[in-house]
Design an enzyme around this catalytic site. Structure first.
Site: not given
Ligand code: DX5
Ligand code: ZN
Length: 224
Positions: A9, A34, A36, A38, A67, A69, A138, A180
């Site tokens: 990620s 990956h 992310d 947000m 991903h 969110m 998750m 994840d």
């Molecule tokens: C959290 C993200 C993850 C996060 C994982 O909302 O979706 O992808 O970056 O990070 P680690 O591996 O540090 O838990």
């Molecule tokens: Zn993620």
């Protein structure tokens, strides 16, 4: 023997050197990027949008796994497809029309998937298994990297694995099962044993100086 994929990620990468980070982590043996996203609305944090996906696209030929969110989902999903995403996943409760959103992603030429928070039921899959290429579970509540793995997720991984195996035995095709949050060298084998095939790891990889050492150690655990 299942094919295992490691998906770092970029949330924990150095954003000032993102292109280089992506290149380095794939050269170190990772399979997927990956990404992310947000929005400070669906989750209490804000990251990056399609512009940044487009900027890293030329730096790797590895699949980019976006991903989302975010809420609403559809317009951003279409923008990420244009920006070079290969896989786009979203949280079903963030979309009013799950089937339509899966269609938007697939019509744009990407693989599509649903993401389940620790307390979100897998029953959202009941009527859309034919449109899903990936199920993302998750193992932390979404919004931040570096959180602790929630062990209850392991039962959900087993449940999702059962659903995938039953579905593909009857209808064929392939559905990836990604987990994840809080994945490290010391728990990846347990998550694989529960049925996952694709592992997101942010802080475990990017917080170490040598990405290859961590990825090799993860692969050694997966080969046990
Ligand atoms: C959290 C993200 C993850 C996060 C994982 O909302 O979706 O992808 O970056 O990070 P680690 O591996 O540090 O838990
Ligand atoms: Zn993620």
């Amino acid at each position: 023997m299942r094919t295992f994929r490691i998906a770092p990620s970029i949330l924990s990468a150095d954003f000032a050197r993102l292109g280089e980070e992506v290149k380095n982590v794939i050269a170190a043996g990772a399979d997927i990027v990956h990404f992310d996203v947000m929005d400070n609305h669906y989750v209490p944090n804000l990251t990056v949008g399609p512009l940044v996906c487009e900027a890293i696209r030329p730096h790797t030929s590895a699949p980019i796994d976006v991903h989302l969110m975010v809420s609403p989902v559809d317009a951003l999903a279409a923008s990420f497809a244009k920006a070079g995403a290969d896989i786009i996943t979203f949280h079903p409760e963030a979309s009013h029309h799950i089937d339509r959103t899966l269609g938007v992603i697939k019509d744009a030429g990407c693989k599509a998937g649903l993401v389940f928070n620790p307390a979100t039921p897998l029953s959202f899959l009941d009527h859309v298994m034919d449109k899903v290429d990936m199920i993302l579970l998750m193992s932390v509540n979404p919004g931040f990297g570096g959180q602790k793995f929630i062990p209850q997720t392991l039962n959900k991984v087993r449940d999702a694995r059962r659903r995938i195996d039953e579905y593909t035995a009857q209808y064929g095709g392939e559905i990836w099962l990604e987990v994840d949050g809080g994945i490290k060298v010391d728990n990846i084998a347990e998550v694989a044993a529960a049925g996952a095939d694709t592992f997101v790891a942010g802080s475990a990889i990017f917080n170490q100086p040598d990405y290859k050492t961590v990825i090799d150690a993860m692969r050694a655990e997966l080969a046990r």
